[in-house]
Design an enzyme around this catalytic site. Structure first.
Site, PDB file in Angstrom:
ATOM      1  N   GLU A   1     -30.214 -72.661  24.113  1.00 17.30           N
ATOM      2  CA  GLU A   1     -31.526 -72.044  24.367  1.00 17.30           C
ATOM      3  C   GLU A   1     -32.390 -73.147  24.956  1.00 17.30           C
ATOM      4  OE1 GLU A   1     -31.886 -68.950  23.926  1.00 17.30           O
ATOM      5  OE2 GLU A   1     -30.223 -68.520  22.565  1.00 17.30           O
TER       6      GLU A   1
ATOM      7  N   CYS B   1     -41.054 -72.251  24.852  1.00 16.62           N
ATOM      8  CA  CYS B   1     -40.157 -72.094  26.006  1.00 16.62           C
ATOM      9  C   CYS B   1     -40.403 -70.767  26.716  1.00 16.62           C
ATOM     10  CB  CYS B   1     -38.711 -72.201  25.557  1.00 16.62           C
ATOM     11  SG  CYS B   1     -38.358 -71.219  24.104  1.00 16.62           S
TER      12      CYS B   1
ATOM     13  N   GLU C   1     -41.222 -77.164  33.543  1.00 21.54           N
ATOM     14  CA  GLU C   1     -41.794 -76.732  32.277  1.00 21.54           C
ATOM     15  C   GLU C   1     -42.779 -77.821  31.842  1.00 21.54           C
ATOM     16  OE1 GLU C   1     -39.129 -76.581  28.763  1.00 21.54           O
ATOM     17  OE2 GLU C   1     -39.951 -74.582  28.500  1.00 21.54           O
TER      18      GLU C   1
ATOM     19  N   LYS D   1     -29.296 -80.685  12.320  1.00 20.69           N
ATOM     20  CA  LYS D   1     -30.055 -81.891  12.667  1.00 20.69           C
ATOM     21  C   LYS D   1     -31.385 -81.440  13.265  1.00 20.69           C
ATOM     22  CE  LYS D   1     -30.764 -84.294  16.228  1.00 20.69           C
ATOM     23  NZ  LYS D   1     -32.213 -84.492  15.987  1.00 20.69           N
TER      24      LYS D   1
HETATM   25  P1  NAI Z   1     -35.126 -82.729  23.387  1.00 21.48           P
HETATM   26  O1  NAI Z   1     -34.271 -81.719  24.043  1.00 21.48           O
HETATM   27  O2  NAI Z   1     -34.884 -84.159  23.679  1.00 21.48           O
HETATM   28  O3  NAI Z   1     -35.038 -82.544  21.793  1.00 21.48           O
HETATM   29  C1  NAI Z   1     -34.609 -81.385  21.126  1.00 21.48           C
HETATM   30  C2  NAI Z   1     -33.542 -81.738  20.092  1.00 21.48           C
HETATM   31  O4  NAI Z   1     -32.394 -82.262  20.732  1.00 21.48           O
HETATM   32  C3  NAI Z   1     -33.955 -82.798  19.082  1.00 21.48           C
HETATM   33  O5  NAI Z   1     -33.380 -82.491  17.831  1.00 21.48           O
HETATM   34  C4  NAI Z   1     -33.330 -84.055  19.661  1.00 21.48           C
HETATM   35  O6  NAI Z   1     -33.106 -85.041  18.682  1.00 21.48           O
HETATM   36  C5  NAI Z   1     -32.032 -83.520  20.199  1.00 21.48           C
HETATM   37  N1  NAI Z   1     -31.404 -84.265  21.289  1.00 21.48           N
HETATM   38  C6  NAI Z   1     -32.020 -84.917  22.313  1.00 21.48           C
HETATM   39  N2  NAI Z   1     -31.103 -85.443  23.149  1.00 21.48           N
HETATM   40  C7  NAI Z   1     -29.892 -85.107  22.658  1.00 21.48           C
HETATM   41  C8  NAI Z   1     -28.549 -85.393  23.064  1.00 21.48           C
HETATM   42  N3  NAI Z   1     -28.284 -86.083  24.164  1.00 21.48           N
HETATM   43  N4  NAI Z   1     -27.533 -84.914  22.310  1.00 21.48           N
HETATM   44  C9  NAI Z   1     -27.783 -84.182  21.199  1.00 21.48           C
HETATM   45  N5  NAI Z   1     -29.019 -83.916  20.757  1.00 21.48           N
HETATM   46  C10 NAI Z   1     -30.074 -84.362  21.479  1.00 21.48           C
HETATM   47  O7  NAI Z   1     -36.622 -82.337  23.730  1.00 21.48           O
HETATM   48  P2  NAI Z   1     -37.935 -83.278  23.751  1.00 21.48           P
HETATM   49  O8  NAI Z   1     -37.664 -84.593  24.373  1.00 21.48           O
HETATM   50  O9  NAI Z   1     -38.454 -83.304  22.367  1.00 21.48           O
HETATM   51  O10 NAI Z   1     -38.905 -82.429  24.714  1.00 21.48           O
HETATM   52  C11 NAI Z   1     -38.830 -82.608  26.122  1.00 21.48           C
HETATM   53  C12 NAI Z   1     -39.015 -81.313  26.867  1.00 21.48           C
HETATM   54  O11 NAI Z   1     -37.988 -80.401  26.493  1.00 21.48           O
HETATM   55  C13 NAI Z   1     -40.299 -80.567  26.564  1.00 21.48           C
HETATM   56  O12 NAI Z   1     -41.360 -81.044  27.332  1.00 21.48           O
HETATM   57  C14 NAI Z   1     -39.919 -79.156  26.935  1.00 21.48           C
HETATM   58  O13 NAI Z   1     -40.031 -78.995  28.332  1.00 21.48           O
HETATM   59  C15 NAI Z   1     -38.460 -79.074  26.547  1.00 21.48           C
HETATM   60  N6  NAI Z   1     -38.284 -78.441  25.221  1.00 21.48           N
HETATM   61  C16 NAI Z   1     -37.900 -77.137  25.169  1.00 21.48           C
HETATM   62  C17 NAI Z   1     -37.799 -76.501  23.954  1.00 21.48           C
HETATM   63  C18 NAI Z   1     -37.392 -75.087  23.849  1.00 21.48           C
HETATM   64  O14 NAI Z   1     -37.837 -74.392  22.945  1.00 21.48           O
HETATM   65  N7  NAI Z   1     -36.503 -74.589  24.694  1.00 21.48           N
HETATM   66  C19 NAI Z   1     -38.115 -77.194  22.710  1.00 21.48           C
HETATM   67  C20 NAI Z   1     -38.448 -78.583  22.857  1.00 21.48           C
HETATM   68  C21 NAI Z   1     -38.538 -79.152  24.096  1.00 21.48           C
END
Ligand code: NAI
Ligand code: MG
Length: 478
Positions: A249, A282, A382, A174
């Site tokens: 991660e 990240c 972050e 996904k």
């Molecule tokens: P997010 O964590 O909400 O999204 C990442 C993925 O998780 C997407 O595919 C989303 O659809 C999915 N997702 C979200 N909530 C979920 C849940 N409860 N259960 C299962 N899947 C879920 O990240 P978002 O809102 O796009 O970004 C917010 C913050 O997260 C950013 O500002 C950054 O600080 C952090 N982030 C960190 C990343 C990394 O590489 N470690 C990548 C993206 C965001």
């Protein structure tokens, strides 16, 4: 894109059973340029059922067969690599030149590294040289849900899909709803490469929908997730009911420790690294800690580097940085810049609002805060934008203490010309990765964090191990 509204399930592009439309927005101009479907429970169930049905056959395929498939995926990927760069550039805003080299390049680089690691990977071994009748066998864990973010879409997709495939797992990807076009293209590549039906499936959707449905699904054995700590926590709780393996991660707040004896270019390189991908990494070095004797000079260097960072549309060629991925991220970063000002950090470059001349698109001003302290929100959270926070330190002990005073533990950076100190400090910092003096870890090194940066290690043999169960067999006939 032809398949943008469809899902890839059981070797075919299929229309959603319960899809609702979702607009894909180009962050460089805020315009809708494609529409995808967000799946519902029936779509999640269909994809999981396909993966479950394919598992008994796929788990018994030979190493040679899987290796051949990985090589075929790499061939198709290389042929479509520029197309991939363009898809990523438009969906999440990475400048086109950078997207083709760095963003798309992570996919082929991980494919190559996994092919190499897999050739040496042993699925079965005797317990030891002198105890041959106890056999240790590595087996695929089963059906895997792979949930990925938008910031380095192909990096994260290949870090999960390829080892899952190699170890004999079947899967449902996904991709992030913010970067779905690269995920769709990747699924086309998988199809073209001849991945057997049901082994690899893809459903689009959001966290509350398909993401949560996968995380609680009784037929999913493992969830591998990259994204926010918030979502990682939610997935861990959701997976606990059925005791899933959850590999995470998550975010980071990397410290860049610049000692007085560091290379003269260390500050400038630190800024470039922090602002790369518009700060949406990240492992970005977002806290710059500078030894006091060099601090004032470092602030001046940081100001110059930030002011010479140009911001422009992703479609423009060149070495600028692009917009942030979405309005949500734009607002989050604006709020945090304002917070830094309110907390009393000294704003020395950039600030709130868009860069001059860019009125539409999620563009942020390259921003530097000096004289921070480690209690400020801009040092703890972050930010995920082109924002650097700087503070001085007086001793090595203090530098290490500040670096470790964080909930995160992903990557730290050390700049010093003293080899003894380099070894000592790299051991003392609590992070899964350390980059010293501008040298990156070699391809296939394990990527992952300590503390709230997660528990997984992706890449190389460690990344393959994430997807296996260990079986110990006594009485093995020798
Ligand atoms: P997010 O964590 O909400 O999204 C990442 C993925 O998780 C997407 O595919 C989303 O659809 C999915 N997702 C979200 N909530 C979920 C849940 N409860 N259960 C299962 N899947 C879920 O990240 P978002 O809102 O796009 O970004 C917010 C913050 O997260 C950013 O500002 C950054 O600080 C952090 N982030 C960190 C990343 C990394 O590489 N470690 C990548 C993206 C965001
Ligand atoms: Mg978008």
């Amino acid at each position: 894109m032809q398949n943008s509204r469809n899902f890839y399930i059981n070797g075919q592009w299929v229309a959603p059973k319960e899809g609702r439309d979702f607009d894909v927005i180009d962050p460089s101009n805020e315009e809708v340029y494609a529409t995808i479907s967000m799946g519902g429970q029936a779509d999640t169930d269909a994809a999981v059922a396909a993966a479950k049905a394919a598992f008994p056959t796929w788990r018994q395929t030979s190493k040679a067969e899987r290796l051949e498939l990985m090589e075929s995926i790499l061939d198709v990927y290389m042929r479509r690599s520029d197309e991939m760069g363009a898809a990523i550039s438009q969906e999440m805003g990475a400048p086109i030149d950078m997207a083709k080299v760095q963003q798309s390049g992570t996919g082929s680089s991980h494919l190559n590294a996994f092919i190499k690691a897999f050739k040496d990977f042993e699925f079965e071994e005797p317990f030891s040289d002198d105890i041959q009748d106890t056999r240790i066998i590595k087996e695929p864990i089963g059906v895997c849900a792979l949930i990925t973010p938008w910031n380095w879409p192909m990096n994260q997709i290949t870090l999960k899909v390829i080892p899952a495939l190699a170890t004999g797992c079947t899967m449902i990807l996904k991709p992030s709803e913010q970067s779905p076009m690269s995920g769709i293209l990747f699924s086309e590549i998988m199809h073209e490469a001849g991945v057997p039906a049901g082994v690899y499936n893809m459903v689009n959707g959001d966290g509350p929908g398909v993401g949560s449905q996968l995380s609680v699904h009784p037929d999913v054995d493992m969830v591998s997730f990259t994204g926010s700590t918030r979502a990682g926590r939610a997935i861990t709780i959701a997976g606990a009911e059925t005791i899933k393996r959850v590999s995470l991660e998550l975010g980071g707040k990397g410290a860049n420790l610049i000692f007085a004896d560091a290379d003269p270019k260390a500050v400038k390189q630190g800024i470039i690294r922090c602002f790369n991908n518009t700060g949406q990494s990240c492992n970005a070095p977002t806290r710059m800690l500078v030894e006091r004797s060099r601090y004032d000079e470092a602030v001046e260097e940081a100001i110059a580097a930030a002011n010479s960072t140009t911001v422009n549309a992703a479609s423009e060629e060149g070495r600028h940085i692009g917009p942030l991925v979405s309005e949500l991220q734009f607002n989050k970063v604006q709020d945090l810049i304002q917070k830094g000002i309110d907390e009393g950090a000294r704003l020395v470059a950039g600030g709130v609002g868009r860069p001059e001349g860019l009125n539409r698109g999620y563009y942020v001003r390259p921003t530097v805060f000096a004289d921070c302290n480690n209690d400020m929100q801009i040092m703890r959270e972050e930010i995920f934008g082109p924002v650097l926070s700087m503070m001085p330190f007086d001793s090595e002990e203090e530098a290490i203490a500040i670096a470790n005073d964080t909930d995160y533990g992903l990557t730290n950076y050390i700049q010093t010309s003293d080899p003894e100190r380099a070894r000592r400090v790299s051991r003392a910092v609590r992070s899964g990765m350390v980059d010293m003096n501008g040298k990156a870890r070699t391809a296939g090194s394990p990527f992952g964090g300590m503390k709230q940066s997660g528990n997984g290690r992706e890449g190389g043999p460690w990344g393959l191990d994430e997807f296996v169960e260990i079986k110990a067999v006594g009485g093995w006939p020798v």
